[in-house]
Design a protein around this motif. Structure first.
Motif, PDB file in Angstrom:
ATOM      1  N   ASN A   1       0.825  -1.208   0.000  1.00  5.09           N
ATOM      2  CA  ASN A   1       0.000   0.000   0.000  1.00  5.09           C
ATOM      3  C   ASN A   1       0.862   1.262   0.000  1.00  5.09           C
ATOM      4  O   ASN A   1       0.542   2.241  -0.675  1.00  5.09           O
ATOM      5  N   GLU A   2       1.951   1.239   0.745  1.00  2.40           N
ATOM      6  CA  GLU A   2       2.870   2.386   0.766  1.00  2.40           C
ATOM      7  C   GLU A   2       3.502   2.591  -0.611  1.00  2.40           C
ATOM      8  O   GLU A   2       3.652   3.722  -1.070  1.00  2.40           O
ATOM      9  N   CYS A   3       3.877   1.502  -1.278  1.00  3.48           N
ATOM     10  CA  CYS A   3       4.443   1.596  -2.636  1.00  3.48           C
ATOM     11  C   CYS A   3       3.437   2.196  -3.599  1.00  3.48           C
ATOM     12  O   CYS A   3       3.776   3.091  -4.387  1.00  3.48           O
ATOM     13  N   LEU A   4       2.217   1.697  -3.553  1.00  5.59           N
ATOM     14  CA  LEU A   4       1.184   2.183  -4.467  1.00  5.59           C
ATOM     15  C   LEU A   4       0.878   3.661  -4.213  1.00  5.59           C
ATOM     16  O   LEU A   4       0.725   4.441  -5.151  1.00  5.59           O
ATOM     17  N   THR A   5       0.824   4.048  -2.952  1.00  3.43           N
ATOM     18  CA  THR A   5       0.603   5.451  -2.608  1.00  3.43           C
ATOM     19  C   THR A   5       1.735   6.314  -3.158  1.00  3.43           C
ATOM     20  O   THR A   5       1.503   7.358  -3.766  1.00  3.43           O
ATOM     21  N   PHE A   6       2.970   5.861  -2.962  1.00  2.84           N
ATOM     22  CA  PHE A   6       4.138   6.583  -3.454  1.00  2.84           C
ATOM     23  C   PHE A   6       4.094   6.727  -4.975  1.00  2.84           C
ATOM     24  O   PHE A   6       4.282   7.821  -5.517  1.00  2.84           O
ATOM     25  N   LEU A   7       3.850   5.616  -5.672  1.00  5.30           N
ATOM     26  CA  LEU A   7       3.830   5.648  -7.133  1.00  5.30           C
ATOM     27  C   LEU A   7       2.699   6.528  -7.665  1.00  5.30           C
ATOM     28  O   LEU A   7       2.879   7.272  -8.633  1.00  5.30           O
ATOM     29  N   ASN A   8       1.542   6.454  -7.026  1.00  6.87           N
ATOM     30  CA  ASN A   8       0.420   7.297  -7.449  1.00  6.87           C
ATOM     31  C   ASN A   8       0.714   8.776  -7.218  1.00  6.87           C
ATOM     32  O   ASN A   8       0.380   9.619  -8.062  1.00  6.87           O
ATOM     33  N   LYS A   9       1.345   9.101  -6.082  1.00  5.09           N
ATOM     34  CA  LYS A   9       1.725  10.493  -5.809  1.00  5.09           C
ATOM     35  C   LYS A   9       2.735  10.979  -6.838  1.00  5.09           C
ATOM     36  O   LYS A   9       2.643  12.108  -7.321  1.00  5.09           O
ATOM     37  N   GLN A  10       3.700  10.130  -7.153  1.00  3.68           N
ATOM     38  CA  GLN A  10       4.706  10.506  -8.150  1.00  3.68           C
ATOM     39  C   GLN A  10       4.060  10.798  -9.491  1.00  3.68           C
ATOM     40  O   GLN A  10       4.387  11.785 -10.142  1.00  3.68           O
TER      41      GLN A  10
END
Length: 183
Positions: free
Chosen positions: A82-91
């Motif tokens: 979930n942290e990875c997906l949040t990071f990638l979506n923010k990027q």
């Protein structure tokens, strides 16, 4: 506590006096494997380190909600994912990128990462993995690199085993096709 025993650690988590000690065992046990799983998603060392820290912070803040129904590793992988997906979506949002443009940017990051020490074949393989759609990339990473069983992956990402098998199969075919073109 020397050897990691999940049941003992989970029992210690219930004791407010020993909760910090138990969590330190968890961090020690899972840091490296979570780091590499995160790194395969975001590709750079610095981003992976930041996300790993965020994963453990979230786990610590929510440790009272962990009841041991799932394995500790499953719970942590779900948080990390979930942290990875949040990071990638923010990027993507911050850079106003489509998913395809984001994948190209991630490949460029890989090529310029001073911590990457693989050869050209490894780089081509990681580029191939990076071209996969997000869900296929997640499934591929967990199955190929972590050798997780489909049932465990199903617990982490909430998808049926049959759908996971299909995603993995499609991911392998796409990686093979990519590598045939570049190698």
């Amino acid at each position: 506590m020397n050897k990691y025993n999940e049941k003992e650690v989970i029992a210690l988590l219930q004791d407010p006096q020993r909760q910090r000690e138990a969590f330190e065992c968890i961090v020690k046990e899972y840091s490296e494997q979570l780091y590499w799983q995160i790194r395969r998603m975001v590709l750079t060392h610095d981003d992976a380190n930041d996300i790993l820290q965020n994963t453990f912070i979230k786990a610590w803040l929510n440790i009272d909600y962990f009841r041991g129904e799932a394995k500790m590793s499953t719970w942590l992988y779900r948080i990390a994912l979930n942290e990875c997906l949040t990071f990638l979506n923010k990027q993507r949002a911050n850079n106003h990128l489509s998913i395809d443009e984001s994948n190209i940017e991630m490949i460029q990051k890989l090529e310029s990462d001073p911590y990457f020490d693989g050869d050209e074949t490894q780089k081509a393989f990681l580029k191939a993995v990076q071209t996969l759609p997000e869900k296929q990339r997640i499934v591929f990473n967990l199955k190929y690199f972590k050798e997780m069983k489909y049932e465990e992956i199903s617990e982490i990402i909430g998808t049926s085993v049959g759908a996971l098998k299909a995603s993995y199969h499609h991911a392998v075919k796409k990686i093979e096709a990519y590598l045939e073109k570049v190698i």
